[in-house]
Design a protein around this motif. Structure first.
Motif, mmCIF file in Angstrom:
data_model
loop_
_atom_site.group_PDB
_atom_site.id
_atom_site.type_symbol
_atom_site.label_atom_id
_atom_site.label_comp_id
_atom_site.label_asym_id
_atom_site.label_seq_id
_atom_site.Cartn_x
_atom_site.Cartn_y
_atom_site.Cartn_z
ATOM 1 N N MET A 47 0.835 -1.204 0.000
ATOM 2 C CA MET A 47 0.000 0.000 0.000
ATOM 3 C C MET A 47 0.869 1.253 0.000
ATOM 4 N N THR A 48 1.929 1.238 0.791
ATOM 5 C CA THR A 48 2.829 2.396 0.858
ATOM 6 C C THR A 48 3.490 2.661 -0.488
ATOM 7 N N LEU A 49 3.980 1.619 -1.151
ATOM 8 C CA LEU A 49 4.605 1.784 -2.458
ATOM 9 C C LEU A 49 3.592 2.255 -3.498
ATOM 10 N N GLY A 50 2.383 1.732 -3.446
ATOM 11 C CA GLY A 50 1.346 2.147 -4.390
ATOM 12 C C GLY A 50 0.989 3.609 -4.239
ATOM 13 N N LEU A 51 0.796 4.043 -3.011
ATOM 14 C CA LEU A 51 0.446 5.445 -2.770
ATOM 15 C C LEU A 51 1.610 6.375 -3.100
ATOM 16 N N THR A 52 2.844 5.927 -2.852
ATOM 17 C CA THR A 52 4.013 6.722 -3.204
ATOM 18 C C THR A 52 4.094 6.883 -4.717
ATOM 19 N N GLY A 53 3.799 5.827 -5.449
ATOM 20 C CA GLY A 53 3.779 5.897 -6.905
ATOM 21 C C GLY A 53 2.745 6.880 -7.415
ATOM 22 N N VAL A 54 1.565 6.873 -6.803
ATOM 23 C CA VAL A 54 0.515 7.813 -7.200
ATOM 24 C C VAL A 54 0.972 9.245 -6.974
ATOM 25 N N VAL A 55 1.593 9.505 -5.844
ATOM 26 C CA VAL A 55 2.074 10.858 -5.542
ATOM 27 C C VAL A 55 3.138 11.293 -6.541
ATOM 28 N N VAL A 56 4.074 10.413 -6.861
ATOM 29 C CA VAL A 56 5.141 10.757 -7.802
ATOM 30 C C VAL A 56 4.565 11.032 -9.190
ATOM 31 N N VAL A 57 3.661 10.184 -9.661
ATOM 32 C CA VAL A 57 3.061 10.379 -10.986
ATOM 33 C C VAL A 57 2.268 11.678 -11.035
ATOM 34 N N LEU A 58 1.454 11.941 -10.026
ATOM 35 C CA LEU A 58 0.678 13.186 -10.015
ATOM 36 C C LEU A 58 1.584 14.408 -9.960
ATOM 37 N N THR A 59 2.675 14.310 -9.221
ATOM 38 C CA THR A 59 3.622 15.419 -9.152
ATOM 39 C C THR A 59 4.231 15.703 -10.518
ATOM 40 N N ILE A 60 4.593 14.661 -11.233
ATOM 41 C CA ILE A 60 5.174 14.832 -12.572
ATOM 42 C C ILE A 60 4.144 15.416 -13.531
ATOM 43 N N VAL A 61 2.925 14.889 -13.518
ATOM 44 C CA VAL A 61 1.884 15.376 -14.424
ATOM 45 C C VAL A 61 1.565 16.848 -14.149
#
Length: 82
Positions: A47-61
């Motif tokens: 769950m932590t890795l999944g949510l971290t991925g979402v944050v990184v992708v949204l930050t880039i977008v």
């Protein structure tokens, strides 16, 4: 006409509460913090890795979007100033 007289109130002696910085109060605070930390439900690794991925992708977008809007508006303002 009634004359007002001051009524003398009996003020009980104020009980002094202990300082917040006394060793006993600090120890009590630390014990309460430990109890509260035991109540925390931490997410698992997946769950932590999944949510971290979402944050990184949204930050880039969002940064790409804001950068392109800034570039476009900068060129638009530069064309008006020429």
């Amino acid at each position: 006409m009634a004359t007002s007289s001051k009524i003398k109130k009996n003020n009980p002696v104020k009980s002094e509460k202990p300082s917040s910085f006394s060793p006993a109060q600090i120890k009590k605070f630390i014990e309460e913090v430990k109890v509260e930390f035991l109540k925390i439900v931490w997410p698992d690794k997946k769950m932590t890795l999944g949510l971290t991925g979402v944050v990184v992708v949204l930050t880039i977008v969002i940064s790409i979007y804001l950068g392109s809007v800034d570039l476009l508006l900068g060129k638009l303002v530069a064309s008006f100033l020429r």
